[in-house]
Design a protein around this motif. Structure first.
Motif, PDB file in Angstrom:
ATOM      1  N   ALA A   1       0.832  -1.215   0.000  1.00  0.00           N
ATOM      2  CA  ALA A   1       0.000   0.000   0.000  1.00  0.00           C
ATOM      3  C   ALA A   1       0.858   1.253   0.000  1.00  0.00           C
ATOM      4  O   ALA A   1       0.628   2.182  -0.782  1.00  0.00           O
ATOM      5  N   ALA A   2       1.859   1.279   0.851  1.00  0.00           N
ATOM      6  CA  ALA A   2       2.738   2.451   0.931  1.00  0.00           C
ATOM      7  C   ALA A   2       3.501   2.653  -0.372  1.00  0.00           C
ATOM      8  O   ALA A   2       3.647   3.780  -0.861  1.00  0.00           O
ATOM      9  N   ALA A   3       3.978   1.570  -0.950  1.00  0.00           N
ATOM     10  CA  ALA A   3       4.723   1.667  -2.210  1.00  0.00           C
ATOM     11  C   ALA A   3       3.809   2.092  -3.359  1.00  0.00           C
ATOM     12  O   ALA A   3       4.230   2.850  -4.238  1.00  0.00           O
ATOM     13  N   LEU A   4       2.569   1.631  -3.357  1.00  0.00           N
ATOM     14  CA  LEU A   4       1.622   2.029  -4.407  1.00  0.00           C
ATOM     15  C   LEU A   4       1.341   3.526  -4.330  1.00  0.00           C
ATOM     16  O   LEU A   4       1.291   4.220  -5.354  1.00  0.00           O
ATOM     17  N   VAL A   5       1.183   4.033  -3.130  1.00  0.00           N
ATOM     18  CA  VAL A   5       0.985   5.480  -2.961  1.00  0.00           C
ATOM     19  C   VAL A   5       2.233   6.227  -3.406  1.00  0.00           C
ATOM     20  O   VAL A   5       2.157   7.186  -4.181  1.00  0.00           O
ATOM     21  N   GLU A   6       3.395   5.786  -2.934  1.00  0.00           N
ATOM     22  CA  GLU A   6       4.651   6.488  -3.234  1.00  0.00           C
ATOM     23  C   GLU A   6       4.980   6.486  -4.719  1.00  0.00           C
ATOM     24  O   GLU A   6       5.377   7.502  -5.279  1.00  0.00           O
ATOM     25  N   ARG A   7       4.796   5.349  -5.375  1.00  0.00           N
ATOM     26  CA  ARG A   7       5.239   5.225  -6.767  1.00  0.00           C
ATOM     27  C   ARG A   7       4.175   5.554  -7.798  1.00  0.00           C
ATOM     28  O   ARG A   7       4.516   5.831  -8.949  1.00  0.00           O
ATOM     29  N   PHE A   8       2.879   5.484  -7.416  1.00  0.00           N
ATOM     30  CA  PHE A   8       1.829   5.708  -8.408  1.00  0.00           C
ATOM     31  C   PHE A   8       0.880   6.834  -8.006  1.00  0.00           C
ATOM     32  O   PHE A   8       0.761   7.835  -8.706  1.00  0.00           O
ATOM     33  N   ALA A   9       0.203   6.683  -6.888  1.00  0.00           N
ATOM     34  CA  ALA A   9      -0.842   7.644  -6.514  1.00  0.00           C
ATOM     35  C   ALA A   9      -0.294   9.040  -6.225  1.00  0.00           C
ATOM     36  O   ALA A   9      -0.812  10.038  -6.734  1.00  0.00           O
ATOM     37  N   ALA A  10       0.738   9.135  -5.399  1.00  0.00           N
ATOM     38  CA  ALA A  10       1.266  10.454  -5.033  1.00  0.00           C
ATOM     39  C   ALA A  10       1.840  11.211  -6.228  1.00  0.00           C
ATOM     40  O   ALA A  10       1.558  12.403  -6.381  1.00  0.00           O
ATOM     41  N   PRO A  11       2.628  10.565  -7.103  1.00  0.00           N
ATOM     42  CA  PRO A  11       3.115  11.306  -8.272  1.00  0.00           C
ATOM     43  C   PRO A  11       1.981  11.780  -9.185  1.00  0.00           C
ATOM     44  O   PRO A  11       2.026  12.898  -9.707  1.00  0.00           O
ATOM     45  N   GLN A  12       0.953  10.953  -9.364  1.00  0.00           N
ATOM     46  CA  GLN A  12      -0.166  11.367 -10.217  1.00  0.00           C
ATOM     47  C   GLN A  12      -0.937  12.518  -9.570  1.00  0.00           C
ATOM     48  O   GLN A  12      -1.351  13.459 -10.243  1.00  0.00           O
ATOM     49  N   LYS A  13      -1.108  12.456  -8.262  1.00  0.00           N
ATOM     50  CA  LYS A  13      -1.775  13.545  -7.555  1.00  0.00           C
ATOM     51  C   LYS A  13      -0.982  14.837  -7.702  1.00  0.00           C
ATOM     52  O   LYS A  13      -1.547  15.896  -7.996  1.00  0.00           O
ATOM     53  N   ALA A  14       0.328  14.755  -7.518  1.00  0.00           N
ATOM     54  CA  ALA A  14       1.179  15.950  -7.625  1.00  0.00           C
ATOM     55  C   ALA A  14       1.099  16.551  -9.023  1.00  0.00           C
ATOM     56  O   ALA A  14       1.023  17.780  -9.176  1.00  0.00           O
ATOM     57  N   LYS A  15       1.102  15.712 -10.046  1.00  0.00           N
ATOM     58  CA  LYS A  15       1.005  16.203 -11.425  1.00  0.00           C
ATOM     59  C   LYS A  15      -0.340  16.879 -11.674  1.00  0.00           C
ATOM     60  O   LYS A  15      -0.412  17.917 -12.338  1.00  0.00           O
ATOM     61  N   THR A  16      -1.405  16.277 -11.160  1.00  0.00           N
ATOM     62  CA  THR A  16      -2.740  16.849 -11.360  1.00  0.00           C
ATOM     63  C   THR A  16      -2.858  18.185 -10.647  1.00  0.00           C
ATOM     64  O   THR A  16      -3.320  19.175 -11.232  1.00  0.00           O
ATOM     65  N   VAL A  17      -2.453  18.235  -9.388  1.00  0.00           N
ATOM     66  CA  VAL A  17      -2.542  19.481  -8.624  1.00  0.00           C
ATOM     67  C   VAL A  17      -1.673  20.561  -9.268  1.00  0.00           C
ATOM     68  O   VAL A  17      -2.087  21.727  -9.365  1.00  0.00           O
ATOM     69  N   ALA A  18      -0.495  20.197  -9.749  1.00  0.00           N
ATOM     70  CA  ALA A  18       0.382  21.177 -10.406  1.00  0.00           C
ATOM     71  C   ALA A  18      -0.268  21.726 -11.681  1.00  0.00           C
ATOM     72  O   ALA A  18      -0.209  22.937 -11.951  1.00  0.00           O
ATOM     73  N   ARG A  19      -0.902  20.851 -12.456  1.00  0.00           N
ATOM     74  CA  ARG A  19      -1.552  21.324 -13.691  1.00  0.00           C
ATOM     75  C   ARG A  19      -2.734  22.228 -13.352  1.00  0.00           C
ATOM     76  O   ARG A  19      -2.967  23.251 -14.013  1.00  0.00           O
TER      77      ARG A  19
END
Length: 193
Positions: free
Chosen positions: A117-135
């Protein structure tokens, strides 16, 4: 200029990950075994365990390394079009016959294994969230969305229906469905007079 050489370690690691994904497709994640992966990749099981602490960690690394593209946002100046384009790419990948069962199994494993779960957030969910919020932040700065828009909530509102359809109901997520979700979200984000 010759291509950079890869080490035997890198070749073995990729062979193990490819074998993991192939076996998971063939027998399902729940029937996937480290011994079968090791045999299929032509390595000892200790070689697998030196690289990954568990079957779940191996599976996560294999799926994300081999199938998760960068899913970056374009920036054409039209935030709605850019968000739609990125989500089309994401759902085309995650809903494909090749990746959908793997992604569902990965999310299911993350419910049972805190490390996964932690790795899925770190490697997939968090980067996608950061990209979306930045856009969205760039669009807010350009006056395309309301100055007081809650970008974190917009991200959750945008992704929630997609993952509900992909993971819970297994309904097809077409580009038309994406358009309807994005249009509904941006109707609430437009600047007010």
């Amino acid at each position: 200029m010759p291509a950079p050489r890869t080490s035997a370690h890198d070749d073995r690691t990729e062979r193990i990950m490819r074998t993991t994904v192939a076996l998971a497709r063939e027998v399902g994640y729940s029937n996937l075994g480290i011994e079968a992966v090791a045999a299929g990749a032509g390595v000892g099981k200790h070689t697998v365990y030196r690289r990954w602490s568990s079957k779940g960690a191996l599976f996560l690394d294999s799926v994300l390394t081999l199938h998760a593209s960068s899913l970056d946002y374009p920036d054409t100046g039209d935030v709605v079009a850019d968000v739609k384009r990125q989500i089309y790419d994401a759902v085309d990948l995650l809903a494909s016959d090749e990746v959908a069962p793997l992604f569902r199994a990965l999310v299911a494993e993350a419910q049972r294994d805190d490390e996964v779960a932690a790795a899925l957030v770190e490697r997939f969910a968090a980067p996608q969230k950061a990209k979306t919020v930045a856009r969205l932040a760039a669009a807010r700065s350009a006056g395309q969305i309301a100055a007081d828009a809650d970008l974190e909530l917009a991200m959750v509102t945008l992704s929630g229906p997609l993952y509900y359809l992909l993971l819970v109901t297994h309904e097809p997520v077409t580009h038309d469905v994406v358009d309807r979700i994005v249009d509904a979200l941006f109707a609430g984000l437009t600047p007010r007079a």
